[in-house]
Each structure stands twice: as C-alpha cells, then as structure tokens.
Enzyme design. Structure first.
Site, short mmCIF file in Angstrom:
data_model
loop_
_atom_site.label_atom_id
_atom_site.label_comp_id
_atom_site.label_asym_id
_atom_site.label_seq_id
_atom_site.Cartn_x
_atom_site.Cartn_y
_atom_site.Cartn_z
CG ASP A 149 -1.97 1.11 1.14
OD1 ASP A 149 -2.98 0.89 0.45
OD2 ASP A 149 -1.78 2.18 1.74
CB SER A 150 0.34 4.64 -1.29
OG SER A 150 -0.96 4.85 -0.76
CD GLU A 208 -3.27 8.58 6.52
OE1 GLU A 208 -2.40 9.38 6.92
OE2 GLU A 208 -3.13 7.86 5.51
CB CYS A 266 -10.08 5.25 -0.84
SG CYS A 266 -8.67 5.73 0.21
CB CYS A 316 -3.03 1.25 -2.90
SG CYS A 316 -3.08 2.99 -3.38
CG HIS A 333 -7.37 5.84 4.13
ND1 HIS A 333 -6.50 5.47 3.13
CD2 HIS A 333 -6.61 6.40 5.10
CE1 HIS A 333 -5.27 5.82 3.47
NE2 HIS A 333 -5.31 6.38 4.66
#
Length: 259
Positions: free
Chosen positions: A10-11, A153, A184, A73, A186
């Site tokens: 993942d990034s 985050e 995404c 990702c 997240h």
C-alpha cells in the site's frame, strides 16, 4: 498453487483495512505488509510517478519469495498494476477488479444506482466506471472524496467534522444509491458513517450495499485460488519506508476498529 506466503503493498496505511480481512480468513501462513509511508499519498501523483513507485516496491518484495502479492491501494491498482504484473513471475492482484466482481455478485439489476468513492487519481482513471459499464451497469456516479483520507488517519471515524465533510461532498445527491463502492482502503473505517448519512437523508427501508476492498479481495482469492482451510493464525510482519512505529500503532488501532 496454494498461496501461503503473501505480500500486501500500500502507499501508506490504508491497506490495513484489507489486512484485517486477510488475517481473519486464517488461510495464509505469513503476510508481509509494506507501506510506502515516506512518499504517501499516491493519490495526488502523476501516472508516471505512481508506476515508478510501484515498480520500486517490487524490488523491496524480492527478498521474501512470495506466492502472491496483493496491491491494497486503489490508486496503484488503477495505474501501476499492469506494469507490476509484467515485471514479476508470481501473481499480483489489485483491488479494483475484485471490487467490481463483488458488486456484480451482490447487485444484479443493471439499472441500479452506483456511487464510486475514491481519491482524485482513482476517480480520474475511470477504471471502476469502465469496468462497471462493461458489465452492463448504466447509472454510475463517481466522486473524489480525498478529504476522507486525512480524517481517517487522524482517527476521526464519526462525529460532526466527518458529517460536515460528507454534507459538503454529498449535498447535491437527490437519490439514495443502491450500492456504494468504497474505492479507497481508508473508507471502510468510515463505512458505517457513510451508510448512516444516506439512510438519514433518504429514510427508506433499503440500505445501500457497501463494497469493501478487503471483503472483495477475499471473495476474489477464494474464487481464483485454492486456499488452505481456515485454521491458521497468520504471522504478520510490517515494513515501511518511513516511521514504521507509527504504521504499527495505526495497525493496532484500525484492526481493532475493523474487527
């Protein structure tokens, strides 16, 4: 081939939401997680830069002799996956194709209203939209909701700040979507808040179907590969290009939240 030792790229930290599903499946002996935290976010980078970073990640994974690599990702899956696949002799899968497959398995009506959420780069790639149109879906809206990423985050999974950002993004929607692709990794952390928003705005009995990358990946792996029987507690090792301890702390928090 039965994949026992797999990588997860993942990034940054977003792939932890996918990691949770891989761990819970209890089908992999070892999972190597690598987050390119020194260069996150990828979602604002050019296509050429994303491909370059993706290929450099393959150099990192060479030391582990993986059976399979999961690109957790959406941005990398949209721009870097093909180049990565051509550069290796083991399978590499992204999250976009499994996400579309999961939607088609759960939503047969081709006239259903579909909303794709993602970073700016993922939405601009048009890959979700193209694959969905190829499957016959005709009512597809896509929306870049990049502000969700820093909020997640920061550990903001609900509350007034997140609700205000949702109102900013979703204010023009006049109908409830039948399905929402969380494009995404997240976004599964705020999936309940997203669902609650649309349910409050459009109080009808039917709730939107939410397509979660981690769940979609496991469905895809089960369909494509022979997996070990669910009985194994995976050994998970974390690596990062910067600030490994922060990544580990995020993993502790997110894995509890997801479970």
């Amino acid at each position: 081939m039965i994949p026992k030792k797999i990588g997860l790229f993942d990034s940054g930290v977003g792939g932890i939401s996918v990691l949770g599903n891989l761990i819970n499946s209890k089908t992999f002996e070892e999972i190597i997680y690598y987050g390119d935290t020194a260069r996150v976010p990828y979602g604002t980078r050019s296509k050429e830069t994303i491909i370059q970073y993706s290929l450099e990640a393959l150099d990192f994974f060479k030391q582990f002799k993986l059976d399979l690599l999961v690109v957790a990702c959406n941005t990398i899956s949209a721009y870097g996956l093909e180049a990565m696949q051509k550069a290796t002799n083991y399978p590499i899968i992204g999250v976009i194709e499994p996400g579309v497959l999961a939607l088609t398995n759960n939503l047969q009506n081709k006239d259903s209203k579909i909303l794709v959420l993602g970073t700016k780069a993922t939405i601009q790639s048009q890959l979700y939209q193209t694959l969905l149109e190829n499957q016959g879906y005709s009512c597809i809206n896509s929306l870049a909701t990049s502000l969700f990423v820093p909020l997640v985050e920061e550990g903001i999974f609900g509350g007034k700040i997140l609700e205000s950002v949702m109102e900013y993004y979703f204010q023009d929607y006049t109908e409830k979507p039948d399905a929402i692709i969380l494009g995404c990794t997240h976004f599964p952390l705020i999936s309940k808040t997203i669902a609650h928003y649309f349910q409050n705005k459009f109080p009808t009995p039917n709730k939107p179907i939410l397509i979660h990358s981690g769940i979609a990946i496991m469905e895809y792996l089960k369909a494509k590969y022979t997996l070990q029987k669910p009985s194994i507690a995976s050994k998970v090792t974390f690596y990062a290009s910067d600030n490994l301890e922060k990544l580990k702390k995020t993993a502790d928090l997110w894995l509890k939240e997801i479970n």
